[in-house]
Design an enzyme around this catalytic site. Structure first.
Site, PDB file in Angstrom:
ATOM      1  N   GLY A  44       0.846  -1.189   0.000  1.00 55.77           N
ATOM      2  CA  GLY A  44       0.000   0.000   0.000  1.00 55.77           C
ATOM      3  C   GLY A  44       0.876   1.232   0.000  1.00 55.77           C
ATOM      4  N   GLN A  49       3.326   9.889   1.044  1.00 56.79           N
ATOM      5  CA  GLN A  49       4.581   9.130   1.078  1.00 56.79           C
ATOM      6  C   GLN A  49       5.448   9.376  -0.153  1.00 56.79           C
ATOM      7  OE1 GLN A  49       2.513   5.221   2.141  1.00 56.79           O
ATOM      8  NE2 GLN A  49       4.499   5.056   3.150  1.00 56.79           N
ATOM      9  N   CYS A  88       6.266  -0.013   7.230  1.00 57.44           N
ATOM     10  CA  CYS A  88       5.895   1.115   6.379  1.00 57.44           C
ATOM     11  C   CYS A  88       7.084   1.495   5.511  1.00 57.44           C
ATOM     12  CB  CYS A  88       5.507   2.285   7.273  1.00 57.44           C
ATOM     13  SG  CYS A  88       5.021   3.753   6.378  1.00 57.44           S
ATOM     14  N   LEU A  89       6.828   1.789   4.230  1.00 56.98           N
ATOM     15  CA  LEU A  89       7.914   2.166   3.317  1.00 56.98           C
ATOM     16  C   LEU A  89       8.580   3.479   3.748  1.00 56.98           C
ATOM     17  CD1 LEU A  89       6.421   1.263  -0.189  1.00 56.98           C
ATOM     18  CD2 LEU A  89       7.969  -0.089   1.229  1.00 56.98           C
ATOM     19  N   HIS A 130      -4.206   1.639   7.600  1.00 58.99           N
ATOM     20  CA  HIS A 130      -2.833   2.158   7.693  1.00 58.99           C
ATOM     21  C   HIS A 130      -2.623   3.307   6.695  1.00 58.99           C
ATOM     22  CE1 HIS A 130       1.735   1.445   7.915  1.00 58.99           C
ATOM     23  NE2 HIS A 130       1.597   2.236   6.879  1.00 58.99           N
ATOM     24  N   GLU A 131      -3.059   3.102   5.461  1.00 60.57           N
ATOM     25  CA  GLU A 131      -2.848   4.120   4.424  1.00 60.57           C
ATOM     26  C   GLU A 131      -3.720   5.348   4.669  1.00 60.57           C
ATOM     27  OE1 GLU A 131      -0.322   3.781   2.692  1.00 60.57           O
ATOM     28  OE2 GLU A 131      -0.024   1.655   3.074  1.00 60.57           O
ATOM     29  N   HIS A 134      -2.157   7.732   6.915  1.00 61.01           N
ATOM     30  CA  HIS A 134      -1.165   8.601   6.262  1.00 61.01           C
ATOM     31  C   HIS A 134      -1.803   9.892   5.756  1.00 61.01           C
ATOM     32  CE1 HIS A 134       2.608   6.439   6.199  1.00 61.01           C
ATOM     33  NE2 HIS A 134       2.044   5.338   5.752  1.00 61.01           N
TER      34      HIS A 134
END
Ligand SMILES: [Zn+2]
Length: 164
Positions: A44, A49, A88-89, A130-131, A134
């Site tokens: 995701g 991000q 997380c990226l 989660h996304e 963000h």
């Protein structure tokens, strides 16, 4: 190629702006985000991000066809919750245990602006929560009960933030 914003970059703490232009640039951005997500083995990715303040998410829980959520809103959270280890990226090598609703209902738009409602459970429900965090400047480390991997790295990144 788009570059992933890493914690503690400020863009990750901002509330992303709603999208009202459903143009070709938006489609191109979604495509590029998916490309970055797959390249970094993510499942995701949210627009902040990649340093874009936009309410746009791509989800790639199954390889190949990724899903796009524009202006997503969670309209229902199940009382039934589950705990899972998240990463997380934007926080590479850091993992933590987070409790989230097992099932959600989400209202969103597609790249043409059409409105949809969807029920999600399992991994897709976790990824979307989660996304969506963000888009509101929230990171999984804010919700984690326990950092399971990368505690020292996280502490050193936080120290860097305090110095500013
Ligand atoms: Zn993330």
């Amino acid at each position: 190629m788009l570059k992933i914003a890493k914690y503690p970059e400020q863009i990750l703490r901002q509330t992303a702006k709603p999208i009202s232009d459903f143009n070709d640039d938006l489609k191109a951005l979604a495509d590029e985000m998916a490309e970055v997500m797959y390249k970094d083995d993510g499942i995701g990715l949210a627009a902040p991000q990649v340093s874009k303040s936009m309410r746009l998410i791509v989800v790639g829980t199954s390889r190949g066809k990724y899903r796009v959520y524009v202006n997503p809103e969670i309209t229902f959270f199940s009382k039934d919750k589950g705990r899972s280890e998240e990463g997380c990226l934007s926080l590479p090598q850091i993992f933590g245990w987070v409790t989230r609703a097992k099932k959600i209902h989400v209202k969103y738009q597609d790249l043409e602006g059409n409105v949809y409602k969807e029920k999600l459970k399992g991994l897709e429900s976790i990824v979307l929560q989660h996304e969506l965090d963000h888009l509101n400047g929230i990171l999984f480390i804010d919700r984690a009960e326990k950092i399971s991997k990368g505690r020292e790295l996280l502490d050193s990144l936080k120290a860097k933030l305090d110095e500013k």
